[in-house]
Each structure stands twice: as structure tokens, then as C-alpha cells.
Design a protein around this motif. Structure first.
Motif, mmCIF file in Angstrom:
data_model
loop_
_atom_site.group_PDB
_atom_site.id
_atom_site.type_symbol
_atom_site.label_atom_id
_atom_site.label_comp_id
_atom_site.label_asym_id
_atom_site.label_seq_id
_atom_site.Cartn_x
_atom_site.Cartn_y
_atom_site.Cartn_z
ATOM 1 N N ASP A 493 9.423 -12.096 -88.918
ATOM 2 C CA ASP A 493 10.352 -13.178 -89.275
ATOM 3 C C ASP A 493 11.549 -13.211 -88.335
ATOM 4 O OD1 ASP A 493 8.716 -13.997 -91.306
ATOM 5 O OD2 ASP A 493 9.810 -12.922 -92.888
ATOM 6 N N ASP A 494 12.047 -12.018 -87.937
ATOM 7 C CA ASP A 494 13.147 -11.967 -86.978
ATOM 8 C C ASP A 494 12.731 -12.572 -85.638
ATOM 9 O OD1 ASP A 494 14.880 -10.816 -88.745
ATOM 10 O OD2 ASP A 494 14.515 -8.758 -88.072
ATOM 11 N N LEU A 495 11.515 -12.273 -85.214
ATOM 12 C CA LEU A 495 11.022 -12.799 -83.936
ATOM 13 C C LEU A 495 10.821 -14.312 -84.003
ATOM 14 C CD1 LEU A 495 8.437 -10.008 -82.980
ATOM 15 C CD2 LEU A 495 10.750 -10.335 -82.063
ATOM 16 N N LEU A 496 10.321 -14.816 -85.139
ATOM 17 C CA LEU A 496 10.145 -16.269 -85.304
ATOM 18 C C LEU A 496 11.500 -16.983 -85.278
ATOM 19 C CD1 LEU A 496 7.325 -16.404 -88.007
ATOM 20 C CD2 LEU A 496 7.210 -17.440 -85.719
ATOM 21 N N ASP A 497 12.500 -16.415 -85.977
ATOM 22 C CA ASP A 497 13.846 -17.011 -85.972
ATOM 23 C C ASP A 497 14.437 -17.002 -84.566
ATOM 24 O OD1 ASP A 497 13.771 -17.507 -88.672
ATOM 25 O OD2 ASP A 497 14.878 -15.700 -89.236
ATOM 26 N N THR A 498 14.248 -15.895 -83.871
ATOM 27 C CA THR A 498 14.774 -15.784 -82.509
ATOM 28 C C THR A 498 14.119 -16.807 -81.600
ATOM 29 O OG1 THR A 498 15.162 -13.418 -82.834
ATOM 30 C CG2 THR A 498 15.108 -14.218 -80.559
ATOM 31 N N ASN A 508 18.692 -20.162 -73.552
ATOM 32 C CA ASN A 508 19.958 -19.523 -73.195
ATOM 33 C C ASN A 508 20.145 -18.301 -74.098
ATOM 34 O OD1 ASN A 508 22.822 -18.835 -73.239
ATOM 35 N ND2 ASN A 508 23.173 -20.751 -72.136
ATOM 36 N N LEU A 509 20.020 -17.106 -73.505
ATOM 37 C CA LEU A 509 20.075 -15.869 -74.291
ATOM 38 C C LEU A 509 21.451 -15.623 -74.908
ATOM 39 C CD1 LEU A 509 17.910 -13.482 -72.088
ATOM 40 C CD2 LEU A 509 17.547 -13.951 -74.518
ATOM 41 N N ALA A 510 22.499 -15.951 -74.183
ATOM 42 C CA ALA A 510 23.862 -15.709 -74.684
ATOM 43 C C ALA A 510 24.125 -16.521 -75.951
ATOM 44 C CB ALA A 510 24.888 -16.055 -73.612
ATOM 45 N N LYS A 511 23.751 -17.814 -75.922
ATOM 46 C CA LYS A 511 23.956 -18.667 -77.093
ATOM 47 C C LYS A 511 23.033 -18.260 -78.242
ATOM 48 C CE LYS A 511 25.698 -22.771 -74.697
ATOM 49 N NZ LYS A 511 25.472 -24.206 -74.385
ATOM 50 N N THR A 512 21.831 -17.791 -77.903
ATOM 51 C CA THR A 512 20.895 -17.319 -78.929
ATOM 52 C C THR A 512 21.482 -16.122 -79.664
ATOM 53 O OG1 THR A 512 18.993 -18.061 -77.617
ATOM 54 C CG2 THR A 512 18.566 -16.428 -79.338
ATOM 55 N N ALA A 513 22.007 -15.151 -78.903
ATOM 56 C CA ALA A 513 22.618 -13.963 -79.509
ATOM 57 C C ALA A 513 23.813 -14.342 -80.383
ATOM 58 C CB ALA A 513 23.045 -12.992 -78.412
ATOM 59 N N THR A 522 19.843 -7.131 -77.734
ATOM 60 C CA THR A 522 18.868 -7.285 -78.821
ATOM 61 C C THR A 522 18.101 -8.587 -78.658
ATOM 62 O OG1 THR A 522 20.339 -6.058 -80.308
ATOM 63 C CG2 THR A 522 18.584 -7.361 -81.339
ATOM 64 N N ALA A 523 18.818 -9.657 -78.314
ATOM 65 C CA ALA A 523 18.170 -10.951 -78.095
ATOM 66 C C ALA A 523 17.183 -10.859 -76.930
ATOM 67 C CB ALA A 523 19.218 -12.021 -77.820
ATOM 68 N N THR A 524 17.592 -10.177 -75.867
ATOM 69 C CA THR A 524 16.717 -10.015 -74.694
ATOM 70 C C THR A 524 15.445 -9.257 -75.076
ATOM 71 O OG1 THR A 524 18.662 -9.938 -73.264
ATOM 72 C CG2 THR A 524 16.600 -9.120 -72.331
ATOM 73 N N TYR A 525 15.622 -8.161 -75.837
ATOM 74 C CA TYR A 525 14.465 -7.355 -76.263
ATOM 75 C C TYR A 525 13.503 -8.197 -77.111
ATOM 76 C CZ TYR A 525 11.741 -4.147 -79.124
ATOM 77 O OH TYR A 525 10.715 -3.528 -79.785
ATOM 78 N N ARG A 526 14.070 -9.003 -78.026
ATOM 79 C CA ARG A 526 13.213 -9.809 -78.911
ATOM 80 C C ARG A 526 12.410 -10.843 -78.124
ATOM 81 N NH1 ARG A 526 16.785 -11.329 -84.329
ATOM 82 N NH2 ARG A 526 17.113 -9.197 -85.079
ATOM 83 N N GLU A 528 11.484 -10.618 -75.052
ATOM 84 C CA GLU A 528 10.436 -9.880 -74.313
ATOM 85 C C GLU A 528 9.261 -9.549 -75.233
ATOM 86 O OE1 GLU A 528 12.545 -6.539 -72.764
ATOM 87 O OE2 GLU A 528 13.390 -7.644 -71.045
ATOM 88 N N ARG A 529 9.544 -9.144 -76.481
ATOM 89 C CA ARG A 529 8.475 -8.832 -77.438
ATOM 90 C C ARG A 529 7.670 -10.084 -77.784
ATOM 91 N NH1 ARG A 529 5.592 -5.857 -78.257
ATOM 92 N NH2 ARG A 529 5.399 -5.755 -80.525
ATOM 93 N N ILE A 530 8.371 -11.219 -77.916
ATOM 94 C CA ILE A 530 7.697 -12.496 -78.208
ATOM 95 C C ILE A 530 6.720 -12.829 -77.078
ATOM 96 C CG2 ILE A 530 8.056 -15.001 -78.385
ATOM 97 C CD1 ILE A 530 10.757 -14.288 -79.812
ATOM 98 N N THR A 531 7.182 -12.609 -75.849
ATOM 99 C CA THR A 531 6.334 -12.909 -74.678
ATOM 100 C C THR A 531 5.098 -12.001 -74.674
ATOM 101 O OG1 THR A 531 8.319 -13.522 -73.436
ATOM 102 C CG2 THR A 531 6.314 -13.133 -72.165
ATOM 103 N N GLU A 532 5.307 -10.713 -75.007
ATOM 104 C CA GLU A 532 4.189 -9.759 -75.046
ATOM 105 C C GLU A 532 3.157 -10.156 -76.107
ATOM 106 O OE1 GLU A 532 5.764 -5.901 -75.757
ATOM 107 O OE2 GLU A 532 6.983 -5.863 -73.920
#
Length: 562
Positions: A493-498, A508-513, A522-526, A528-532
Motif C-alpha cells: 500500500d505504501d508503494l502504491l501511494d508513492t 519529482n522525488l522532492a515533491k513526492t517526499a 525513503t521516496a527514492t528507495y520506494r 527503486e523498489r517499484i521499478t524492480e
């Protein structure tokens, strides 16, 4: 105002009385009079009395005993004390000296009474004046009761009975009188400069000096838009029907209100309550009749030309005009035991009243848990201007509701404009469809918190609005997104929201965070996980578009399953 100490001093029979101290307190009101020649009398003092003493009760008492006794009077808030000299009293001057200080400290005048003037004569004259004052109040109560009772139920439904009542009251109290609904919106006033009511957070409960069936408040406000001068206002709060509350407000612009004025206000409030109940009942009957006709038109039960034209004329509607339907619903009101239904009625009625103020020419239907607006125009309107006006009205209505209950939030669906009353059913369906998408696509109206959704802004999702089959909807979700949806981990659910917020901010990662209240790393890591997990190519515009559509479809599916 009743009998004052100053009135007592002006009586020719009391000419020899001397004011020893407390000249500033001679306007204390006298509510009784008693002699304190017996020490135990202090137990029976209720407050507001004039106390008479020759200090005989303290003839042999020590100074400490005298001080203890007098200090016990502090809580009584007496109006005045009269003393006689001439008895053989131990430490008389010291005791009188203490009384002078005590009187000043407790805000009452200390009087010296000639030895030749009997306490009995003083008490008789004061009691006579107090009795006359009570008789005057009773006579005035009866007179105002009779005057206002004569105004009860003489009006037909077309007459402004409320206006007549507040006009009579205004003349009696020599100050402007206004009537406001529970939202502080003006119903009627004797001074057109007084607009909507602002209730101060510093308002205080006020006791009018007699038993009342109503709740009185007192506040100080700058009530005129062209002046910062503050005036005292008295607010009388009462219920007309169910949870429908009314404020009767008297503003002291000409003179201060007296006790007799509050008697007039009390009687006027009772008659107003009956008149408002009468009007409410008549309006409720008329509203029900109109609602029945509107309901038949909205849901296509009246389709034939002659019947439609006849019923449209009864409602004052043009069968060939342009119409659009706006549907208001709300959420977030209290839902405790026994409160849910009454709150639904309360807020539906509130929205109904506020909608009529925003759309004065519209026909409005109160439909249990929603309010339906039939907005008419003689010709096709500019959609941009129309949408702007509707959004402004939604924001205004939401802001008014927030003043009463912050948790209540509006959701508003707006159908397309159609030509002819016979086609409003289509616009109603569209407004309801728009509401179904409010949590998926609805936009928050600026500075209000309400959400609005125009059917003509659904775009591609208009095609999906009639699909009720979950499996069919799933065909519109791309394979890459499905892999994340079916990811059986707590982080899903966190990944879907992100992912949703990341795409809304054009990656835009800054605005997402910032939006998610998480650290940039944390936003960057998420992401990357979504892409994987999904293999989404965020540089491919077409794939990104299909994922965004898929996220909306997934939310539609979740709503269907609820």
C-alpha cells in the motif's frame, strides 16, 4: 432597573441619613432589607440587602469577634449598610473604622442613620418601594404578554409575521432587533445595516433577572461594516423545530436595556417561536408538494408533454430552458447513538438553506441524505464561467458549514447542461456518476476542503462509469501495475501511494517526499523498489499514461468491492 440605594437617599423621609463612604456604590440595587441586631442573622442573608444595625449585637464583643462576624458578610454581596450611634458600645469607633474599610473593600456604601429615625419606618418605606417595583414588573409582563399574544397567528402564509413582531419589539426596547438562523444568516431585521451575525468566542451567558425558558448570551461586537465601534448585543437562543435553531438579537445602539426591556424580549421570543413554527410547518407542506413534483420530473416519471408542461408551470419552470443538475452530499458528521439520523436532517437542511442563498433562482430538492439543485438558464451558458461560479458557491457553502461542524465535508457532482426539462433525468444520472468518481478523480475546491466533480471532466473515465464488473475493469490495468497490486507484502500500500503521488508530481522525488511526509531517501528507495517489482519504464510516456489510468481503475474496483 429596580430600587437603588440612591433612590433610598433621595426620599424626604430619609433626609437625615449621612453617606459615610462608598459614594461610587450608591447605584447598587436593593433586593431586600433586614436588621442585624442578632448575630445569627448572617445565615439568612441572600445578597442585595440593605443591613441596618445599631451595633447592639456587638455591644460586648471583642474587636476580633466583631471582625470575624463582619468578614462572614463578604460572600453575601450586600447593597448597603446603615448604622446608628448612641448606644454604649465597646470600642465603637474602632468598629466603625473597620466597617468603613470593609464597605470600601466589598463595594457598598456605609450610611449613618439618625438615632431618631426608626428602623421600622425605614424598612416599611423600602419594602413598599420594592413591592411597587415587583407590581410594576408583573403589570408590564402582563401588558407585553397581551400585546405580543395579540400578534399570535393573525397572519396568513403570505404575510411577514416575523417582521411585524420584531418591529413591535424594536419600538418597545428602543433598539434594533434582528433574527438570524443557526448559520448566522439574516432572516429579518429592523436595521438594514445589520447583516450576518458574528458570534464572539468571548460571549458570556447572561441572566435576565427572572426565570426564562430561553438561553441568553451577551457579547460586544463591531456590528456595522463602516465603523469599528463596538456595541453590546444580547442573543436569545431557542429551538424552533427538531434541531433548527434561531438567534433573536437586540443590539444596544440607542440605550441600555432595562429589566422591563428583557420582559418584553422574553414575551416576544415566545410569540416568535410560535410564528416561526407556523411558517416552518407551512413551508414544509409546500416543500413536500414541490418535492413530489420535482422527484417525478427528475426521475423521468413525468414524460408526456402536456403533463410535464402543467407540472413545470406549477413550479414556475420553463419546460424549454437549459438545465444542469448539481447533487450535494456530505460525510463526517457525528454518528453516535441516536445522533446519526438527526445530524443527517440537520446538515441536509443547512445545505438546503445555503444552496438557496447561492442559487436564488434554482429549484432545490431535499432528498433524505442529499440535496439536488436544478439550475436553469434561458440559453446555453459559458461553461468556464458557470464552473467558476459553481466552485465559488461550493466553497462558500462548505465554509459556512465548517463554522458549525469542522468535520463535515461536502462532495458535489455536477451533470452536463441539457436543453428542456424532459432531459434533466440525463443530467441527474451524470451528476450521480460524477459523485461515484469523487474520491478517485474529484478535485478539492480551493480554500474549502469540499470536493467537486464535473461529469464532462471525467474524460476517458466516462466510458468506465457504467461498468460494474470487476473482471472487466481489470482489463484496463496494465500488466506492470498488476504485479504491484498483487505484491503480497506489508509495503504494498505504501508503494502504491508513492507511485500515485510520484506520477501526479511528474516524477519529482522532492515533491513526492514532501507530500507523503517522508524523507527524500525513503521516496527514492520506494521508487527503486517499484521499478524492480513492476519493470515500469518511467521514461516511456505511453506506459506512464497507462499506469496512471490503471491506478484510477484500481481505485474504482476497490470502491465497487466496498
Amino acid at each position: 432597573m429596580g430600587v437603588l440605594v440612591s433612590d433610598m437617599l433621595e426620599l424626604k423621609e430619609f433626609k437625615g441619613i449621612v453617606l459615610l463612604s462608598g459614594e461610587e456604590y450608591i447605584f447598587n440595587e436593593i433586593k431586600g432589607i433586614t436588621i442585624i441586631e442578632a448575630p445569627d442573622i448572617v445565615k439568612f442573608i441572600k445578597g442585595g440587602e440593605v443591613l441596618l444595625t445599631s451595633l447592639y449585637a456587638f455591644m460586648n464583643s471583642s474587636m476580633d469577634e466583631f471582625v470575624d462576624y463582619i468578614e462572614a458578610l463578604s460572600a453575601a454581596k450586600i447593597s448597603a449598610m446603615g448604622i446608628k450611634r448612641g448606644r454604649n458600645i465597646d470600642q465603637e469607633e474602632e468598629k466603625i473604622s473597620f466597617l468603613l474599610k470593609f464597605a470600601q473593600k466589598n463595594h457598598f456604601p456605609l450610611l449613618e442613620i439618625p438615632f431618631s429615625l426608626s428602623f421600622k419606618d425605614i424598612m416599611s418605606l423600602i419594602m413598599e418601594r420594592l413591592s411597587n417595583e415587583e407590581i410594576l414588573r408583573l403589570k408590564y409582563f402582563k401588558m407585553t404578554h397581551d400585546n405580543f399574544s395579540a400578534l399570535s397567528f393573525p397572519f396568513d402564509s403570505a404575510e411577514n409575521g416575523v417582521g411585524v413582531i420584531i418591529d413591535v419589539l424594536s419600538k418597545m426596547v428602543d433598539n434594533p432587533v434582528s433574527l438570524y438562523d443557526q448559520n448566522g444568516m439574516l432572516i429579518a431585521t429592523t436595521d438594514t445595516r445589520l447583516l450576518n451575525l458574528r458570534i464572539s468566542g468571548k460571549k458570556k451567558k447572561y441572566e435576565p433577572g427572572f426565570y426564562s425558558s430561553y438561553t441568553y448570551f451577551k457579547q460586544s461586537q463591531a456590528v456595522f461594516s463602516d465603523s469599528e465601534k463596538r456595541y453590546t448585543q444580547y442573543l436569545i437562543h431557542f429551538k424552533v423545530m427538531y434541531s433548527y435553531m434561531i438567534y433573536l438579537v437586540v443590539t444596544e445602539t440607542a440605550k441600555r436595556l432595562s429589566d422591563l426591556d428583557f420582559i418584553a424580549i422574553e414575551n416576544a421570543s415566545t410569540v416568535l417561536k410560535y410564528e416561526l413554527f407556523r411558517q416552518y410547518s407551512i413551508n414544509a407542506m409546500e416543500k413536500k408538494y414541490e418535492n413530489d413534483i420535482l422527484n417525478d420530473i427528475l426521475y423521468g416519471k413525468i414524460k408526456l408533454g402536456h403533463d410535464l408542461k402543467k407540472n413545470a408551470e406549477l413550479l414556475g419552470l420553463d419546460g424549454e430552458a437549459y438545465y444542469s443538475i448539481i447533487v450535494f452530499t456530505f460525510s463526517g458528521c457525528r454518528s453516535g447513538r441516536g445522533e446519526k439520523h438527526s445530524d443527517t436532517i440537520k446538515y441536509c437542511n443547512m445545505i438546503y438553506d445555503l444552496v438557496l442563498r447561492c442559487f436564488p433562482k434554482a429549484r432545490v430538492q431535499n432528498d433524505i441524505n442529499k440535496v439536488i439543485v436544478i439550475q436553469a438558464s434561458e440559453e446555453a451558458t459559458d461553461s468556464v464561467k458557470q464552473k467558476k461560479k459553481i466552485k465559488e458557491c461550493i466553497a462558500e457553502i462548505q465554509n459556512q458549514i465548517t463554522l458549525t461542524e469542522k468535520s463535515v465535508k461536502l462532495s458535489v457532482g455536477i451533470g452536463k447542461e441539457v436543453k428542456g426539462l424532459a432531459n434533466v433525468t440525463e443530467s441527474l444520472k451524470q451528476a450521480v456518476h460524477a459523485l461515484a468518481f469523487i474520491n478517485v478523480l474529484g478535485q478539492e475546491i480551493k480554500d474549502s476542503g469540499a470536493k467537486g466533480m464535473f461529469y464532462d471532466e471525467l474524460g476517458i473515465f466516462e466510458l468506465l462509469s457504467d461498468i460494474k464488473d470487476e473482471k472487466q475493469l481489470e482489463n484496463y490495468i496494465p500488466k506492470s501495475l498488476k504485479s504491484l497490486i498483487h505484491y503480497k507484502r506489508p509495503q504494498r500500500d505504501d508503494l502504491l501511494d508513492t507511485l500515485k503521488v510520484y506520477l501526479e508530481h511528474n516524477q519529482n522525488l522532492a515533491k513526492t517526499a514532501q507530500d507523503l511526509y517522508i524523507h527524500y531517501k525513503t521516496a527514492t528507495y520506494r521508487v527503486e523498489r517499484i521499478t524492480e517489482i513492476t519493470g515500469i519504464d518511467f521514461s516511456d510516456a505511453n506506459e506512464v499514461l497507462s499506469v496512471r489510468i490503471g491506478l484510477v481503475v484500481y481505485k474504482i474496483m476497490k470502491n465497487l468491492m466496498q
